[in-house]
Design a protein around this motif. Structure first.
Motif, short mmCIF file in Angstrom:
data_model
loop_
_atom_site.label_atom_id
_atom_site.label_comp_id
_atom_site.label_asym_id
_atom_site.label_seq_id
_atom_site.Cartn_x
_atom_site.Cartn_y
_atom_site.Cartn_z
N LYS A 1 0.83 -1.20 0.00
CA LYS A 1 0.00 0.00 0.00
C LYS A 1 0.87 1.26 0.00
N THR A 2 1.96 1.24 0.75
CA THR A 2 2.83 2.41 0.81
C THR A 2 3.52 2.64 -0.53
N LEU A 3 4.00 1.56 -1.15
CA LEU A 3 4.65 1.70 -2.46
C LEU A 3 3.65 2.23 -3.50
N GLY A 4 2.44 1.69 -3.49
CA GLY A 4 1.41 2.18 -4.41
C GLY A 4 1.11 3.65 -4.20
N SER A 5 1.04 4.06 -2.93
CA SER A 5 0.77 5.46 -2.61
C SER A 5 1.89 6.37 -3.10
N VAL A 6 3.15 5.95 -2.88
CA VAL A 6 4.30 6.77 -3.30
C VAL A 6 4.33 6.90 -4.83
N LEU A 7 3.98 5.80 -5.53
CA LEU A 7 3.97 5.81 -6.99
C LEU A 7 2.66 6.38 -7.56
N ASN A 8 1.69 6.62 -6.65
CA ASN A 8 0.36 7.09 -7.06
C ASN A 8 -0.29 6.12 -8.05
N ARG A 9 -0.23 4.83 -7.70
CA ARG A 9 -0.80 3.78 -8.53
C ARG A 9 -1.67 2.88 -7.68
N PRO A 10 -2.71 2.27 -8.28
CA PRO A 10 -3.54 1.34 -7.51
C PRO A 10 -2.77 0.06 -7.19
N THR A 11 -3.18 -0.62 -6.13
CA THR A 11 -2.53 -1.89 -5.74
C THR A 11 -3.62 -2.93 -5.57
N ILE A 12 -4.29 -3.25 -6.67
CA ILE A 12 -5.50 -4.08 -6.58
C ILE A 12 -5.33 -5.45 -7.24
N VAL A 13 -4.11 -5.77 -7.67
CA VAL A 13 -3.89 -7.06 -8.35
C VAL A 13 -3.07 -7.96 -7.42
N PRO A 14 -3.74 -8.72 -6.56
CA PRO A 14 -2.98 -9.56 -5.63
C PRO A 14 -2.31 -10.72 -6.35
N MET A 15 -1.25 -11.23 -5.73
CA MET A 15 -0.62 -12.45 -6.24
C MET A 15 -0.83 -13.54 -5.19
N PRO A 16 -1.80 -14.44 -5.43
CA PRO A 16 -2.00 -15.51 -4.45
C PRO A 16 -0.74 -16.35 -4.28
N ALA A 17 -0.63 -16.97 -3.12
CA ALA A 17 0.57 -17.76 -2.82
C ALA A 17 0.81 -18.84 -3.87
N PHE A 18 -0.29 -19.51 -4.33
CA PHE A 18 -0.08 -20.61 -5.28
C PHE A 18 0.47 -20.09 -6.61
N VAL A 19 0.09 -18.86 -7.00
CA VAL A 19 0.62 -18.28 -8.24
C VAL A 19 2.11 -17.97 -8.07
N ALA A 20 2.46 -17.38 -6.92
CA ALA A 20 3.87 -17.08 -6.64
C ALA A 20 4.71 -18.35 -6.70
N ARG A 21 4.17 -19.44 -6.13
CA ARG A 21 4.91 -20.71 -6.12
C ARG A 21 5.02 -21.29 -7.53
N THR A 22 3.96 -21.12 -8.32
CA THR A 22 3.98 -21.63 -9.70
C THR A 22 5.04 -20.89 -10.52
N VAL A 23 5.10 -19.58 -10.33
CA VAL A 23 6.02 -18.75 -11.13
C VAL A 23 7.47 -18.90 -10.64
N LEU A 24 7.65 -18.92 -9.32
CA LEU A 24 8.99 -18.82 -8.76
C LEU A 24 9.48 -20.08 -8.05
N GLY A 25 8.61 -21.04 -7.82
CA GLY A 25 9.04 -22.26 -7.14
C GLY A 25 9.38 -21.99 -5.68
N GLU A 26 10.38 -22.71 -5.19
CA GLU A 26 10.78 -22.64 -3.77
C GLU A 26 11.17 -21.22 -3.35
N MET A 27 11.72 -20.44 -4.30
CA MET A 27 12.14 -19.08 -4.00
C MET A 27 10.97 -18.25 -3.46
N ALA A 28 9.75 -18.50 -3.96
CA ALA A 28 8.57 -17.73 -3.52
C ALA A 28 8.36 -17.89 -2.02
#
Length: 303
Positions: free
Chosen positions: A234-261
């Motif tokens: 929320k703070t980063l979105g506010s500083v950039l004046n951009r919305p922060t409405i696209v969450p990344m669910p945990a399973f998506v993070a794991r699919t994209v990044l594997g163990e690193m997520a």
């Protein structure tokens, strides 16, 4: 002082070296590339190549070198590369320092808050035990690899870095594009703590450890106000004046990044910089919003 820096061209080193030079220190740079300048010293830890004579008479060694954790997915081969570039290289450097006729008084070596693993809401300081997982084990062995220097009487400081705020690299740089496009959002539950630090305070903390001779062992290089991923987002979105409405669910993070997520994005480490605070370090950016505003301010054009 005569200061030897490894990883001098990395995210931290590229800010640290000019700062040290401007204060009148003589800076030698350990590099794996061909030495281009008189102050460059070529080394190859994998072949155990390091010209000892060039290291004699050094006052402080600042060891920042290591393969980038988020460079690619953590395959078994890449995990071995990460281990070798940290543990084996650090041990080789420390064994070499211990053999010098005139060894340095101080070794300041990189580590990370990954040492603590996934600890939820627990308040963590330098006396907290290590966590579990690949990163925690890596950090534990990375710090232990400094033992040959410590045994020789060299003062060893292990810097446990948090998420370093710089638009030039690291986690923040990777987040900027999706956030600027309005595609930023909370990762996983958003409840996990991210212990962050402004790049200026990383440089300041290293110099603080150089000059405070009573500091040794682990030092948490994190701001005194760790933020949850939700608050960070929320703070980063506010500083950039951009919305922060696209969450990344945990399973998506794991699919994209594997163990690193799990280990870099979804784990929670609420880390406090007790050693820095106790020894009088004054943070330039103790709070997240001013730190992000400063990090993301337009840079003046170079003439």
């Amino acid at each position: 002082m005569k200061v030897l820096v490894s990883g001098a061209t990395g995210l931290v080193g590229s800010e640290l070296v000019p700062s040290l030079t401007s204060q009148g220190h003589e800076v030698l740079r350990l590099t794996r590339r061909q030495a281009e300048e008189a102050h460059d010293i070529r080394w190859d830890p994998s072949r155990k190549e390091l010209p000892k004579g060039r290291l004699e008479g050094t006052d402080v060694v600042i060891h920042l070198a290591g393969e980038n954790l988020s460079q690619k997915r953590w395959s078994p081969q890449f995990k071995q590369t990460l281990r070798s570039s940290r543990i084996d290289a650090t041990r080789f450097l420390c064994e070499t320092l211990a053999q010098l006729k005139s060894p340095p008084k101080t070794l300041i070596a990189a580590s990370a808050v990954g040492y603590y693993g996934d600890r939820g809401r627990d308040l963590l300081n330098e006396t907290s035990p290590p966590g579990t997982g690949f990163l925690a084990d890596l950090c534990k062995e990375w710090e232990a690899a400094c033992e040959p220097a410590r045994a020789e009487g060299i003062r060893v400081v292990n810097l446990r870095f948090g998420v370093i705020l710089s638009p030039k690299g690291g986690a923040l740089a990777k987040m900027l594009t999706p956030f600027k496009l309005g595609g930023g959002g909370v990762i996983g539950s958003g409840n996990q703590y991210w212990s962050w630090i402004a790049i200026e305070d990383v440089v300041g903390a290293i110099q603080h450890c150089m000059t405070h001779e009573k500091i040794s062992g682990p030092v948490n290089v994190t701001a005194p106000s760790p933020a949850t991923n939700y608050d960070f987002t929320k703070t980063l979105g506010s500083v950039l004046n951009r919305p922060t409405i696209v969450p990344m669910p945990a399973f998506v993070a794991r699919t994209v990044l594997g163990e690193m997520a799990d280990e870099l994005l979804l784990s929670s480490a609420r880390v406090m910089p007790n050693r820095l605070s106790e020894t009088g370090y004054r943070f330039a950016y103790p709070s997240l919003e001013p730190a992000l505003k400063h990090a993301l301010a337009p840079q003046p054009a170079k003439h």
